[in-house]
Design an enzyme around this catalytic site. Structure first.
Site, PDB file in Angstrom:
ATOM      1  N   TYR A 121       0.859  -1.187   0.000  1.00  0.00           N
ATOM      2  CA  TYR A 121       0.000   0.000   0.000  1.00  0.00           C
ATOM      3  C   TYR A 121       0.897   1.240   0.000  1.00  0.00           C
ATOM      4  O   TYR A 121       0.820   2.114   0.854  1.00  0.00           O
ATOM      5  CB  TYR A 121      -0.993   0.011   1.171  1.00  0.00           C
ATOM      6  CG  TYR A 121      -2.296   0.667   0.779  1.00  0.00           C
ATOM      7  CD1 TYR A 121      -3.188   0.021  -0.064  1.00  0.00           C
ATOM      8  CD2 TYR A 121      -2.617   1.948   1.217  1.00  0.00           C
ATOM      9  CE1 TYR A 121      -4.355   0.631  -0.467  1.00  0.00           C
ATOM     10  CE2 TYR A 121      -3.789   2.566   0.818  1.00  0.00           C
ATOM     11  CZ  TYR A 121      -4.651   1.898  -0.016  1.00  0.00           C
ATOM     12  OH  TYR A 121      -5.809   2.494  -0.416  1.00  0.00           O
ATOM     13  N   HIS A 145       3.233   4.553  -0.677  1.00  0.00           N
ATOM     14  CA  HIS A 145       3.015   5.992  -0.853  1.00  0.00           C
ATOM     15  C   HIS A 145       4.382   6.669  -1.016  1.00  0.00           C
ATOM     16  O   HIS A 145       5.418   5.975  -1.096  1.00  0.00           O
ATOM     17  CB  HIS A 145       2.239   6.557   0.341  1.00  0.00           C
ATOM     18  CG  HIS A 145       2.815   6.147   1.676  1.00  0.00           C
ATOM     19  ND1 HIS A 145       4.053   6.557   2.100  1.00  0.00           N
ATOM     20  CD2 HIS A 145       2.336   5.335   2.654  1.00  0.00           C
ATOM     21  CE1 HIS A 145       4.310   6.054   3.285  1.00  0.00           C
ATOM     22  NE2 HIS A 145       3.284   5.284   3.652  1.00  0.00           N
ATOM     23  N   HIS A 194       7.393   5.508   1.150  1.00  0.00           N
ATOM     24  CA  HIS A 194       8.094   4.323   0.645  1.00  0.00           C
ATOM     25  C   HIS A 194       8.936   4.685  -0.580  1.00  0.00           C
ATOM     26  O   HIS A 194      10.066   4.217  -0.735  1.00  0.00           O
ATOM     27  CB  HIS A 194       7.097   3.238   0.237  1.00  0.00           C
ATOM     28  CG  HIS A 194       6.198   2.752   1.339  1.00  0.00           C
ATOM     29  ND1 HIS A 194       4.871   3.082   1.412  1.00  0.00           N
ATOM     30  CD2 HIS A 194       6.443   1.957   2.406  1.00  0.00           C
ATOM     31  CE1 HIS A 194       4.329   2.504   2.472  1.00  0.00           C
ATOM     32  NE2 HIS A 194       5.258   1.819   3.106  1.00  0.00           N
ATOM     33  N   GLN A 201      11.827   1.063  15.273  1.00  0.00           N
ATOM     34  CA  GLN A 201      12.139  -0.052  14.370  1.00  0.00           C
ATOM     35  C   GLN A 201      13.534   0.119  13.767  1.00  0.00           C
ATOM     36  O   GLN A 201      14.332  -0.825  13.737  1.00  0.00           O
ATOM     37  CB  GLN A 201      11.089  -0.120  13.264  1.00  0.00           C
ATOM     38  CG  GLN A 201      11.444  -1.021  12.111  1.00  0.00           C
ATOM     39  CD  GLN A 201      10.291  -1.144  11.117  1.00  0.00           C
ATOM     40  OE1 GLN A 201       9.330  -1.828  11.381  1.00  0.00           O
ATOM     41  NE2 GLN A 201      10.393  -0.476   9.991  1.00  0.00           N
ATOM     42  N   ARG A 219      -1.764   3.520   6.936  1.00  0.00           N
ATOM     43  CA  ARG A 219      -2.924   3.502   7.839  1.00  0.00           C
ATOM     44  C   ARG A 219      -3.751   4.794   7.769  1.00  0.00           C
ATOM     45  O   ARG A 219      -4.869   4.818   8.280  1.00  0.00           O
ATOM     46  CB  ARG A 219      -2.495   3.224   9.275  1.00  0.00           C
ATOM     47  CG  ARG A 219      -2.038   1.791   9.494  1.00  0.00           C
ATOM     48  CD  ARG A 219      -1.821   1.448  10.956  1.00  0.00           C
ATOM     49  NE  ARG A 219      -1.641   0.024  11.165  1.00  0.00           N
ATOM     50  CZ  ARG A 219      -0.465  -0.601  11.321  1.00  0.00           C
ATOM     51  NH1 ARG A 219       0.654   0.091  11.294  1.00  0.00           N
ATOM     52  NH2 ARG A 219      -0.399  -1.908  11.503  1.00  0.00           N
TER      53      ARG A 219
HETATM   54  P1  AMP Z   1       5.569  -0.099   6.177  1.00  0.00           P
HETATM   55  O1  AMP Z   1       5.092  -0.485   4.810  1.00  0.00           O
HETATM   56  O2  AMP Z   1       4.651   0.820   6.904  1.00  0.00           O
HETATM   57  O3  AMP Z   1       6.044  -1.280   6.989  1.00  0.00           O
HETATM   58  O4  AMP Z   1       6.866   0.783   5.933  1.00  0.00           O
HETATM   59  C1  AMP Z   1       7.953   0.308   5.169  1.00  0.00           C
HETATM   60  C2  AMP Z   1       9.105   1.256   5.311  1.00  0.00           C
HETATM   61  O5  AMP Z   1       8.726   2.547   4.838  1.00  0.00           O
HETATM   62  C3  AMP Z   1       9.564   1.436   6.766  1.00  0.00           C
HETATM   63  O6  AMP Z   1      10.986   1.495   6.817  1.00  0.00           O
HETATM   64  C4  AMP Z   1       8.937   2.746   7.145  1.00  0.00           C
HETATM   65  O7  AMP Z   1       9.646   3.422   8.166  1.00  0.00           O
HETATM   66  C5  AMP Z   1       9.019   3.501   5.836  1.00  0.00           C
HETATM   67  N1  AMP Z   1       8.033   4.593   5.826  1.00  0.00           N
HETATM   68  C6  AMP Z   1       6.688   4.480   6.008  1.00  0.00           C
HETATM   69  N2  AMP Z   1       6.102   5.703   5.989  1.00  0.00           N
HETATM   70  C7  AMP Z   1       7.109   6.608   5.806  1.00  0.00           C
HETATM   71  C8  AMP Z   1       7.160   8.028   5.706  1.00  0.00           C
HETATM   72  N3  AMP Z   1       6.071   8.778   5.811  1.00  0.00           N
HETATM   73  N4  AMP Z   1       8.368   8.607   5.509  1.00  0.00           N
HETATM   74  C9  AMP Z   1       9.484   7.859   5.414  1.00  0.00           C
HETATM   75  N5  AMP Z   1       9.512   6.520   5.501  1.00  0.00           N
HETATM   76  C10 AMP Z   1       8.340   5.891   5.697  1.00  0.00           C
END
Ligand code: AMP
Length: 287
Positions: free
Chosen positions: A32, A34, A37, A157, A191
């Site tokens: 998902y 954005h 990522h 994390q 989310r």
């Molecule tokens: P997730 O898909 O939420 O598990 O996130 C995957 C990776 O993208 C993780 O390393 C997150 O910290 C990073 N990430 C998610 N949202 C953001 C954001 N707004 N800015 C920078 N990195 C992000």
């Protein structure tokens, strides 16, 4: 962009790249996707010859009453975004491919046993970081990347992964990337899609508290209690917000701070309606 659904396909492609002397970057995600990522993919493309993104909603990091089932998914959209940003391969495994015992379960975990994963989000999500470390360790073993890219949005994390890499002697460089925000300040998150219009407006209280907190430290505030109190006060003015935690900790080991000195992490989790959102800022404060 290649779409790999099996571990074998990933291994074969990466072996081929390594034979050619190319460096490989890994961007682990739960899909998902954005612009947050995408910024990780951009960074990886700028630092590595080939980039692999993983797109996997990892069951072992969700607690029993969390949003594993409802977590948003859109693989076609993810592929478009990854391709646009120059990703070379997306690893999109089934749950059984990652957890061969079935049912998204495993008997083998990678877990940091000190207090670090028990602080902040670990207080209300006790098995979360064990699941994160386990899946990231598996991805490291599958992809064998030279570098891996994580967002500072999930600051705890990021610190935990760095610690795991050190403790388990992974020869992988961990690259932290800044938080990407919406124009009005809200940190981008998969989310955010859970929020209705009214909640979306209320969610701005997180970034508002982060920006105000950061300014207080820049203006010389050194008391962690005063900072946290001021930030909590901002959040509690929003009737739809319910604080899980607001904490000022050491950016290295997540231990609670009294005095704001050194590498500080000021992090929060706040419920807006049923949606739990996180935000934070990190700073180096001179002693
Ligand atoms: P997730 O898909 O939420 O598990 O996130 C995957 C990776 O993208 C993780 O390393 C997150 O910290 C990073 N990430 C998610 N949202 C953001 C954001 N707004 N800015 C920078 N990195 C992000």
């Amino acid at each position: 962009m290649k779409v790999a659904r099996t571990i074998k396909e990933v291994r074969e492609q990466v072996t081929e790249w390594k034979k050619q002397g190319l460096t490989v970057g890994l961007v682990p995600t739960m899909g998902y996707l954005h612009e947050g990522h995408a910024s990780l993919v951009d960074k990886a493309v700028s630092m590595c010859d080939r980039v692999v993104a993983s797109d996997f909603v990892n069951p072992t990091q969700f607690g029993p009453n969390e949003d594993l089932e409802s977590y948003p998914r859109d693989f076609e959209h993810d592929c478009r975004l990854l391709e646009e940003h120059g990703c070379d391969m997306v690893f999109y495994p089934s749950v059984d491919e990652m957890y061969p015992d079935g049912g998204g379960k495993t008997d083998t975990y990678v877990e940091i046993l000190d207090d670090m994963p028990k602080q902040l989000c670990g207080k209300t999500r006790p098995i979360h970081f064990r699941g994160v470390c386990t899946v990231v360790a598996k991805l490291f073993n599958i992809v064998l990347p030279d570098k891996a890219f994580f967002g500072q949005k999930d600051a705890q994390q990021l610190a935990i992964i760095k610690r795991m890499v050190r403790d388990m002697s992974y020869g992988i460089e961990i690259v932290g990337c800044p938080i990407v925000r919406e124009e009005d300040g809200l940190a981008k998150s998969s989310r955010n899609t859970y929020l209705n219009e009214e909640e979306r407006k209320a969610a701005l209280v997180l970034s508002k508290a982060v920006f105000a907190g950061k300014k207080m430290v820049q203006d010389g505030e050194r008391s962690a209690d005063k900072l946290v109190e001021a930030m909590k006060e901002i959040i509690s003015k929003e009737p739809m917000a319910k604080i899980d935690y607001v904490s000022a900790v050491s950016g290295r080991d997540m231990s609670t701070l009294k005095v704001l000195e050194g590498e500080i992490l000021v992090a929060m989790a706040v419920y807006i309606g049923k949606t739990r959102l996180i935000d934070n800022f990190m700073m180096e404060v001179e002693k």
